[in-house]
Design an enzyme around this catalytic site. Sequence first.
Site: not given
Length: 252
Positions: A80, A108
Amino acid sequence: MEDFVRQCFNPMIVELAEKAMKEYGEDLKIETNKFAAICTHLEVCFMYSDFHFINEQGESIIVEPEDPNALLKHRFEIIEGRDRTMAWTVVNSICNTTGAEKPKFLPDLYDYKENRFIEIGVTRREVHIYYLEKANKIKSEKTHIHIFSFTGEEMATKADYTLDEESRARIKTRLFTIRQEMASRGLWDSFVSPKEAKKQLKKDLKSQEQCAGSLTKAFRRTSPALRILEPMWMDLNRTATLRASFLKCPKK
């Protein structure tokens, strides 16, 4: 709201959020709620990975920044915050190296200890509802899901919370602090009530137009449009500067 975000979050996180919104053609001055949500999500991802390393025996250990052993391998790879091209490059590299199944959507984080991708969620709703939405979207048992709320609740795949209790408590405390700071500025109610936020935004914008001729008043107060937080968007470096952002937001 934009002022609040820039005061509350570390400049590096703010810059990453700005780049992310620009990449998708979104205007942070209009979609201030999304700007705040992206910054919050980014910070949780950084906090999730912070201080966690893997030693020579393959065990997960927690190391403070002053510790000379900080050159150990980081337990988590942060995906992310990168542009989409670079993010997929990192994911492909991880899959080729570890043999992990390539996810359909960008995750992420990647956990080198458990050998799995992680999807982090931050919600102001019921955690189980948001968890089900995430699971239904991802449709993969290979990606681990971990949801946090602003009320201190959390939910994770198979109740496996990955991190130790103290590390998770740091994240919950930070989210609660953000909520309190929003509330102290009169932002929280519109943050959790989409209809009220839109209604109030229209009202304040109309008020702005009527007061456009009054320059003195305009310069002496914050623009009403910046005080409104629209409904929340749901969804490299680990430095001492980033860790400073985990402190309580400064008061105006």
